[in-house]
Scaffold this motif. Structure first.
Motif, short mmCIF file in Angstrom:
data_model
loop_
_atom_site.label_atom_id
_atom_site.label_comp_id
_atom_site.label_asym_id
_atom_site.label_seq_id
_atom_site.Cartn_x
_atom_site.Cartn_y
_atom_site.Cartn_z
N ARG A 1 16.07 41.03 80.09
CA ARG A 1 15.60 40.02 79.14
C ARG A 1 14.11 40.19 78.86
O ARG A 1 13.66 40.06 77.72
N ARG A 2 13.34 40.49 79.90
CA ARG A 2 11.90 40.70 79.74
C ARG A 2 11.64 41.91 78.83
O ARG A 2 10.77 41.87 77.95
N ALA A 3 12.42 42.97 79.02
CA ALA A 3 12.25 44.17 78.21
C ALA A 3 12.56 43.91 76.74
O ALA A 3 11.85 44.37 75.84
N GLN B 1 12.91 51.89 72.14
CA GLN B 1 11.85 52.61 72.85
C GLN B 1 10.89 51.64 73.52
O GLN B 1 10.46 51.86 74.66
N ALA B 2 10.55 50.58 72.81
CA ALA B 2 9.61 49.59 73.37
C ALA B 2 10.20 48.92 74.61
O ALA B 2 9.50 48.70 75.61
N ALA B 3 11.48 48.59 74.58
CA ALA B 3 12.12 47.98 75.74
C ALA B 3 12.12 48.94 76.93
O ALA B 3 11.86 48.54 78.07
N THR B 4 12.40 50.21 76.65
CA THR B 4 12.43 51.21 77.72
C THR B 4 11.05 51.39 78.33
O THR B 4 10.92 51.60 79.55
N GLU B 5 10.02 51.32 77.51
CA GLU B 5 8.65 51.42 78.03
C GLU B 5 8.41 50.40 79.13
O GLU B 5 7.87 50.74 80.20
N LEU B 6 8.80 49.14 78.87
CA LEU B 6 8.52 48.10 79.86
C LEU B 6 9.33 48.32 81.13
O LEU B 6 8.84 48.09 82.24
N LEU B 7 10.59 48.76 80.98
CA LEU B 7 11.41 49.04 82.17
C LEU B 7 10.78 50.11 83.03
O LEU B 7 10.83 50.06 84.27
N TRP C 1 28.45 52.23 85.75
CA TRP C 1 28.65 50.82 86.05
C TRP C 1 27.52 50.04 85.38
O TRP C 1 26.34 50.32 85.58
N VAL C 2 27.87 49.06 84.54
CA VAL C 2 26.85 48.35 83.76
C VAL C 2 26.78 46.86 84.09
O VAL C 2 26.17 46.09 83.35
N HIS C 3 27.41 46.44 85.20
CA HIS C 3 27.51 45.01 85.48
C HIS C 3 26.55 44.52 86.56
O HIS C 3 26.58 43.33 86.89
N ASP C 4 25.73 45.39 87.11
CA ASP C 4 24.81 44.97 88.17
C ASP C 4 23.35 45.15 87.77
O ASP C 4 22.49 45.42 88.61
N HIS C 5 23.07 45.03 86.50
CA HIS C 5 21.69 45.15 86.05
C HIS C 5 20.87 43.95 86.51
O HIS C 5 21.41 42.86 86.75
N ASP C 6 19.59 44.16 86.61
CA ASP C 6 18.65 43.07 86.82
C ASP C 6 18.49 42.36 85.47
O ASP C 6 17.75 42.82 84.60
N ARG C 7 19.23 41.27 85.29
CA ARG C 7 19.25 40.61 83.99
C ARG C 7 17.88 40.09 83.58
O ARG C 7 17.52 40.10 82.40
#
Length: 470
Positions: free
Chosen positions: A137-139, A352-358, A127-133
């Motif tokens: 965006r920050r990532a 990879q950089a986005a995943t780091e922040l998450l 399910w991909v519709h309940d992400h913390d948007r």
């Protein structure tokens, strides 16, 4: 001999958003590759063909120029435009499957299914519709600040490997460091790298029934696939042959039967690997989502010398993210990194950089806790309506609905008639199916649609499996 003037049959579709120039070039190209237009034949002048097709002369001249540049046409100023010398392609024949010719409806994309308002219960999608948007965006803003590396490390970004090592210690109880990790694009990419390292001719054991894509990946690297039987608890370790170079297994939640490999079998598997020298490739499939008890420790934690662990964030976050990992002994990691560099294979730096922040901010852990609760509710719907029939419902994002062989087709037909797309077990077996039924994925389906689908399936199962007298 004089070159004859060709008069090709050309169809342009003005309702198609494709530019007319592109359509015309494609039509002419097809005519030349199939032999409709032959070498040395003269094409109509741009003015003549434009009048014939009812288009501007510019459309024709631009198409001719494109084909000149590609080498399909030749000519001199004032003498006309001719088909250049080339070998027409031989007619292609499409092998006909045992069950008849392929149909576009056989394997529609998920987007096609949604576009027709149907309910897609095929396995493999979260399910991909309940992400913390806000977190996403920050990532991605963080990723935009990523400074490209002229020579990317085939192991992945050092900081991300450290964070993934911490994540695995928390989530799977595995004590590893960044030296044990390669950041991949997912489990398929990780398995491909392992297969490339071992080389063609490797005898690779794969669970049967099991994950069909694993068979395809290994076979594409030249491995000899050896089907290995499973039962409701997972891989039958007592039936493993001694001549395997690798065995691929899904011990956390066997696909598709859903079993969890018991501790005694895990121990026998590792003893077998130590005795034969085979590599155990552990796909940590669905380990994050457990609904009865805590997941068993990963095999890798029991024998880091013999086991390679594959994992991914595709089910946890988003398949489009394209982040996974290989966990292995540092020496094996070095060898895999060398193979990866030779293949020019890499994982996107910005991703990879986005995943780091998450990971750094705890967004991934919060999302994982939220999705465990959501998937548990969906799993409860399935158990409510089909619980007496299901197996493998204690974990993951899919269940197995076993059926008598003769009931599979009628149940699928009844579901399809109600706009519900389901998948049978035929694609999970190496040859003839050993298990018959439906593999139902519930990760990507909204709960109201899932409830309706369960009601339809429950009725179809009763209708086609119960005897008339009951």
């Amino acid at each position: 001999m004089p070159r004859r003037l060709a008069d090709p049959a050309i169809r342009l579709d003005r309702s198609d958003p494709t530019p007319l120039t592109t359509q015309l070039a494609s039509e002419l190209r097809t005519a030349m590759t199939t032999g409709v237009l032959r070498p040395s034949e003269r094409l109509p002048s741009s003015r003549s063909l434009a009048a014939q097709l009812g288009v501007s002369r510019t459309v024709v001249t631009d198409a001719y120029q494109q084909l000149y540049a590609e080498g399909w046409l030749e000519g001199r100023h004032g003498s006309g435009t001719f088909v250049a010398a080339h070998e027409p392609l031989a007619p292609r024949t499409t092998p006909v499957p045992r069950n008849g010719p392929p149909s576009p409806e056989d394997h529609p994309t998920r987007e096609q299914v949604r576009g027709k308002g149907r309910v897609d219960l095929r396995p493999g999608a979260p399910w991909v519709h309940d992400h913390d948007r806000a977190a996403l965006r920050r990532a991605w803003r963080h990723a935009a600040e990523h400074v490209p590396d002229s020579v990317p490390d085939p192991r992945g970004r050092p900081r991300l490997r450290e964070l993934l090592a911490e994540h695995l210690r928390r989530a799977r109880g595995i004590r590893v460091g960044s030296e044990n990790l390669i950041v991949t694009r997912g489990t398929g990419n990780g398995l491909d790298l392992v297969a490339a390292l071992l080389g063609p001719g490797t005898r690779a054991g794969v669970e049967d029934p099991g994950y069909g894509r694993a068979r395809s990946i290994l076979a594409a690297r030249g491995a000899h696939i050896v089907p290995c039987p499973v039962d409701r608890d997972g891989l039958r370790t007592d039936e493993l042959p001694d001549d395997l170079g690798l065995v691929y297994t899904t011990p956390a939640h066997q696909y598709p039967l859903g079993g969890r490999l018991p501790v005694p079998r895990r121990e026998r598997l590792l003893t077998w690997a130590a005795r034969t020298g085979a590599l155990v490739v552990e796909d940590d499939y669905d380990a994050e989502f457990r609904y009865d008890v805590a997941p068993l420790p990963a095999l890798y934690g029991l024998d880091q010398a013999r086991v390679v662990l594959l994992g991914t964030l595709s089910k946890t976050l988003d398949p489009d993210l394209g982040i996974g990992w290989i966990v292995a002994d540092p020496d094996l990691v070095d060898r895999l990194a060398t193979v990866r560099a030779d293949l020019s294979d890499r994982t996107s730096g910005p991703v990879q950089a986005a995943t780091e922040l998450l990971l750094e901010r705890g967004d991934l852990d919060r999302h994982l806790r939220r999705m465990r609760r959501e998937y548990a509710r969906r799993r409860a719907l399935l158990v409510e309506h089909l619980g007496a029939h299901l197996t493998g419902d204690t974990a993951g994002l899919h269940v197995l609905l076993p059926l008598p062989e003769k009931a599979v087709a009628p149940v699928i037909e009844a579901a399809t008639a109600e706009g519900i797309l389901v998948e049978d077990t035929s694609r999970t077996s190496h040859a003839e199916p050993r298990v018959h039924g439906l593999v139902i994925g519930y990760g990507a389906t909204p709960r109201p649609d899932l409830r309706r689908a369960c009601e339809v399936l429950a009725l179809a199962v009763r209708r086609h499996t119960e005897s008339p007298g009951r």
